[in-house]
Design a protein around this motif. Structure first.
Motif, PDB file in Angstrom:
ATOM      1  N   LEU A   5       1.880  -9.135  11.043  1.00  0.00           N
ATOM      2  CA  LEU A   5       0.835  -8.621  11.935  1.00  0.00           C
ATOM      3  C   LEU A   5       1.061  -7.160  12.282  1.00  0.00           C
ATOM      4  N   TRP A   6      -0.047  -6.459  12.445  1.00  0.00           N
ATOM      5  CA  TRP A   6      -0.013  -5.050  12.856  1.00  0.00           C
ATOM      6  C   TRP A   6      -0.791  -4.934  14.169  1.00  0.00           C
ATOM      7  N   VAL A   7      -0.092  -4.545  15.220  1.00  0.00           N
ATOM      8  CA  VAL A   7      -0.739  -4.343  16.520  1.00  0.00           C
ATOM      9  C   VAL A   7      -0.910  -2.838  16.696  1.00  0.00           C
ATOM     10  N   VAL A   8      -2.147  -2.405  16.912  1.00  0.00           N
ATOM     11  CA  VAL A   8      -2.431  -0.964  16.972  1.00  0.00           C
ATOM     12  C   VAL A   8      -3.327  -0.664  18.171  1.00  0.00           C
ATOM     13  N   GLN A   9      -3.564   0.625  18.392  1.00  0.00           N
ATOM     14  CA  GLN A   9      -4.403   1.050  19.523  1.00  0.00           C
ATOM     15  C   GLN A   9      -5.761   0.344  19.446  1.00  0.00           C
ATOM     16  N   GLU A  10      -6.232  -0.102  20.613  1.00  0.00           N
ATOM     17  CA  GLU A  10      -7.485  -0.853  20.626  1.00  0.00           C
ATOM     18  C   GLU A  10      -8.632  -0.016  20.022  1.00  0.00           C
ATOM     19  N   GLU A  39      -5.560  -8.136   6.088  1.00  0.00           N
ATOM     20  CA  GLU A  39      -6.576  -7.204   6.617  1.00  0.00           C
ATOM     21  C   GLU A  39      -6.106  -5.754   6.471  1.00  0.00           C
ATOM     22  N   GLN A  40      -4.810  -5.547   6.735  1.00  0.00           N
ATOM     23  CA  GLN A  40      -4.256  -4.195   6.605  1.00  0.00           C
ATOM     24  C   GLN A  40      -4.344  -3.726   5.139  1.00  0.00           C
ATOM     25  N   ARG A  41      -4.108  -4.674   4.235  1.00  0.00           N
ATOM     26  CA  ARG A  41      -4.202  -4.354   2.798  1.00  0.00           C
ATOM     27  C   ARG A  41      -5.644  -3.990   2.439  1.00  0.00           C
ATOM     28  N   ASP A  42      -6.586  -4.737   3.010  1.00  0.00           N
ATOM     29  CA  ASP A  42      -8.003  -4.431   2.759  1.00  0.00           C
ATOM     30  C   ASP A  42      -8.357  -3.038   3.264  1.00  0.00           C
ATOM     31  N   ILE A  43      -7.823  -2.724   4.457  1.00  0.00           N
ATOM     32  CA  ILE A  43      -8.109  -1.391   5.025  1.00  0.00           C
ATOM     33  C   ILE A  43      -7.596  -0.321   4.066  1.00  0.00           C
ATOM     34  N   LEU A  44      -6.403  -0.560   3.537  1.00  0.00           N
ATOM     35  CA  LEU A  44      -5.800   0.427   2.648  1.00  0.00           C
ATOM     36  C   LEU A  44      -6.521   0.493   1.296  1.00  0.00           C
ATOM     37  N   THR A  45      -6.725  -0.669   0.705  1.00  0.00           N
ATOM     38  CA  THR A  45      -7.264  -0.655  -0.664  1.00  0.00           C
ATOM     39  C   THR A  45      -8.778  -0.512  -0.699  1.00  0.00           C
ATOM     40  N   LYS A  46      -9.460  -1.187   0.219  1.00  0.00           N
ATOM     41  CA  LYS A  46     -10.930  -1.139   0.152  1.00  0.00           C
ATOM     42  C   LYS A  46     -11.475   0.092   0.867  1.00  0.00           C
ATOM     43  N   ASN A  47     -11.080   0.222   2.140  1.00  0.00           N
ATOM     44  CA  ASN A  47     -11.678   1.305   2.919  1.00  0.00           C
ATOM     45  C   ASN A  47     -11.198   2.678   2.453  1.00  0.00           C
ATOM     46  N   LYS A  87       0.116  -0.251  -1.447  1.00  0.00           N
ATOM     47  CA  LYS A  87       0.754  -1.486  -1.008  1.00  0.00           C
ATOM     48  C   LYS A  87       2.272  -1.377  -0.869  1.00  0.00           C
ATOM     49  N   VAL A  88       2.851  -0.236  -1.296  1.00  0.00           N
ATOM     50  CA  VAL A  88       4.320  -0.108  -1.285  1.00  0.00           C
ATOM     51  C   VAL A  88       4.878  -0.355   0.120  1.00  0.00           C
ATOM     52  N   LEU A  89       4.353   0.387   1.082  1.00  0.00           N
ATOM     53  CA  LEU A  89       4.886   0.308   2.444  1.00  0.00           C
ATOM     54  C   LEU A  89       4.632  -1.081   3.047  1.00  0.00           C
ATOM     55  N   LEU A  90       3.409  -1.593   2.791  1.00  0.00           N
ATOM     56  CA  LEU A  90       3.069  -2.923   3.319  1.00  0.00           C
ATOM     57  C   LEU A  90       4.027  -3.976   2.767  1.00  0.00           C
ATOM     58  N   ASP A  91       4.241  -3.926   1.466  1.00  0.00           N
ATOM     59  CA  ASP A  91       5.094  -4.935   0.830  1.00  0.00           C
ATOM     60  C   ASP A  91       6.552  -4.778   1.247  1.00  0.00           C
ATOM     61  N   ASP A  92       6.997  -3.515   1.344  1.00  0.00           N
ATOM     62  CA  ASP A  92       8.394  -3.288   1.728  1.00  0.00           C
ATOM     63  C   ASP A  92       8.652  -3.739   3.171  1.00  0.00           C
ATOM     64  N   LEU A  93       7.674  -3.518   4.045  1.00  0.00           N
ATOM     65  CA  LEU A  93       7.850  -3.922   5.451  1.00  0.00           C
ATOM     66  C   LEU A  93       7.860  -5.452   5.589  1.00  0.00           C
TER      67      LEU A  93
END
Lengths: 383, 237
Positions: A55-60, A249-257, A45-51
């Motif tokens: 929203l995160w827009v990424v390749q489809e 959702e990004q946090r879930d991707i990082l922590t869960k997935n 979560k460091v990078l997520l929280d620092d940023l």
């Protein structure tokens, strides 16, 4: 009333404490294992929280740069910025680099960002020396655990980068130290080809492979007041046909997935260690009881009730578990800072372990109690 | 009836069944009164300890009757589930070795049973100190048994057997580990206790020299328990 457990422990105090220390070291390892897991969550979560973006827009059809390869054009940030509800948007790159220190090569994750944009991934609270980037080229802000000093020059690719700032506690979701470079440098390192490669491509008939539009790995955006992240995410998806993830959702991707497997592995290790600790406590208490069988038979023969003898065993077991828990905490707090990855020791985890160990201790005493119940008082005088 | 401490009637003890049946005691009948010191003698393996354990409510007889004081405690079956309570309240045990609890000091060993019986710590400590003074080991009250000599430990064990003010003391070869001089001293002490405290004592012994101090002798002969008067010089063992 005479407390048999207290008297017995006092009689063999040294042995009892050393035993508790031994079990305590095992429990300390359990706490460290839990701390490693907690550390992974924090790291993720460091990078997520620092940023601190919404929203995160990424390749489809991708999960974004932390989970899959994501490449989008940098100018997409302009398209995102004009969508209703978006306050600001910037492009970011993420890539692995290997830096050669004087001692050994260190693998890092480099975050590329435009130092003159409104979104800065460097948390000022984590900056312990120097400044953030002030130029478009050849500057680097680096995590303190890599080993470089302020002003030192680091060769990356074809250029030298000067260390202008040092951060503390900045790591990627995988636990690698973070470094920050300008977006232009990052794009050059990630997307630009060498002269040989360009010549080789031209020889193959591939035209102008080096002069593609600038790419980034993600465009991040913040949401204006009065809008919800979900509705803005929906607007971007329907307008730009990109994958969009909210911060949650990004946090879930990082922590869960990403951490799920690791956490299951650590959880299994922890469970096994707790079971092993329980078995060890049970064996120790059983052995301590066996050593006292003659005395227990005598006590039964002279009329001491089972309840009083069982109370002695349960009290000794609980005290052993409690002391082991204390020693385990001391041990884990003494050694946790020496682990290469972040270890986070949390009080609720310690209390949970305390509860588990107390229950385990009671279970562990059952075998010894069974031995007491079955002890023949006539054995005291040889039948 | 008031003098009766132990009465045994047609007591039988057999182990196993069918072909492996072993008979140890076949019909024991005897009476021991309060204030008596009685020797129980027999060759090794004849069932002395088994008989002692049956009287002490530790081992269950096959059949028969046992009275402790006026209370019939066994009539072909235990008449109470609380045999341990009977032991704790009515019986004192003395063993060949002292078998003191090593993690308790002398006074704690002596007061353990009486405190378990609900006697206050203050009261049981006071009585324990009286006993320890009687046995001339009051100065060792706070020592562990490992810090005492064999003779001192045996005296503590006797004090422990008396601490719950029992009606009966069952002593299983209490002098076996002692030299003749100390053995005589212990048996004289037991005789004095029997008279002073009005306690019935059954003492298993192999030592003929101890017999003259006893009031009468129980001998296991051909699986029967036979009562003898104390001989002046004849060999009984």
């Amino acid at each position: 009333m005479i407390n048999l457990a207290q008297k017995d422990i006092k009689h063999t105090l040294g042995k009892f404490i050393i035993t508790a220390m031994g079990v305590g070291m095992l429990l300390g390892i359990v706490l460290i294992m839990i701390g490693v897991y907690r550390g992974m969550i924090v790291d993720a979560k460091v990078l997520l929280d620092d940023l601190n973006v919404d929203l995160w827009v990424v390749q489809e059809d991708t999960l974004g740069p932390f989970a899959e390869a994501s490449r989008i054009h940098e100018d997409l940030k302009n398209s995102v910025r004009v969508i209703d509800g978006v306050e600001k948007s910037v492009g970011l790159t993420f890539q692995n680099l290997q830096l050669q220190t004087s001692v050994k090569p260190v693998r890092v994750v480099a975050v590329g960002f435009n130092p003159f944009d409104k979104v800065n991934p460097i948390n000022p609270k984590r900056l312990v020396e120097g400044n953030i980037l002030t130029h478009d080229h050849y500057e680097i802000v680096i995590s303190d655990n890599i080993g470089f000093k302020l002003g030192e020059e680091i060769p990356i690719g074809r250029n030298l980068y000067r260390v202008v700032g040092i951060t503390h506690g900045t790591v990627s979701s995988g636990g690698e130290p973070l470094v920050y470079i300008s977006l232009k440098d990052a794009q050059e390192l990630q997307f630009s080809y060498s002269n040989n490669r360009i010549r080789s491509d031209r020889a193959r008939g591939i035209k102008d492979s080096s002069s593609n539009m600038p790419m980034v790995n993600a465009v991040v955006a913040t949401v204006r007041l009065g809008y919800t992240t979900d509705e803005v995410a929906h607007n971007i998806r329907s307008t730009l046909h990109k994958s969009v993830y909210t911060r949650a959702e990004q946090r879930d991707i990082l922590t869960k997935n990403l951490i799920e497997r690791a956490s299951k592995q650590i959880g299994l290790f922890t469970a096994i260690l707790v079971v092993v600790s329980t078995i060890i406590i049970a064996l120790i208490i059983y052995t301590m009881t066996l050593e006292k069988m003659k005395e227990i038979s005598i006590m039964k023969l002279i009329g001491i009730p089972n309840s009083m003898i069982m109370k002695m065993i349960v009290q000794e077991t609980l005290l052993l578990g409690f002391l082991a828990f204390i020693f385990g905490n001391l041990f884990s707090h003494l050694i946790y800072s020496h682990f290469p990855k972040r270890v986070v020791l949390e009080i609720p985890d310690a209390w949970m372990l305390f509860l588990v160990i107390m229950i385990a201790s009671i279970l562990a005493s059952l075998i010894a109690i069974k031995k007491v119940i079955n002890a023949d008082p006539a054995a005291a005088i040889g039948g | 009836m008031a003098k009766q401490a132990i009465r045994v009637e047609n007591l039988i003890k057999r182990f196993g069944e069918g072909d492996s049946l072993v008979s140890v005691i076949e019909g024991a009948d005897f009476l021991v009164n309060k204030g008596e010191l009685v020797a129980l003698i027999a060759p090794s393996g004849a069932g002395k300890t088994t008989l002692l354990m049956m009287i002490g409510c530790v081992a269950e007889p096959t059949s028969g009757k046992i009275w402790l004081g006026d209370e019939l405690v066994y009539d072909n079956e235990w008449l109470t589930k609380e045999q341990r309570k009977i032991r704790r309240e009515k019986i004192g045990f003395i063993f060949q070795a002292h078998y003191l609890i090593p993690f308790l000091n002398v006074i704690e060993n002596v007061t353990l049973v009486s405190q378990t019986n609900g006697v206050s710590e203050k009261e049981s400590n006071a009585f324990a100190m009286e006993l320890l003074e009687y046995f001339d080991i009051a100065d060792k009250a706070h020592n562990l048994s490992s810090e005492l000599s064999g003779g001192q430990n045996q005296r503590v064990a006797i004090a422990r057997a008396l601490a719950n003010k029992p009606q009966i003391i069952l002593a299983d070869e209490p002098t076996a580990a002692l030299d003749t001089e100390r053995s005589v001293s212990v048996v004289q002490m037991l005789k004095k206790i029997a008279l002073d405290q009005d306690v019935a004592i059954i003492m298993v012994t192999h030592d003929e020299a101890m017999l003259p101090f006893c009031d009468h002798i129980l001998k296991i002969e051909n699986k029967k328990v036979v009562s003898h008067d104390v001989p002046k010089s004849s060999k009984l063992i």
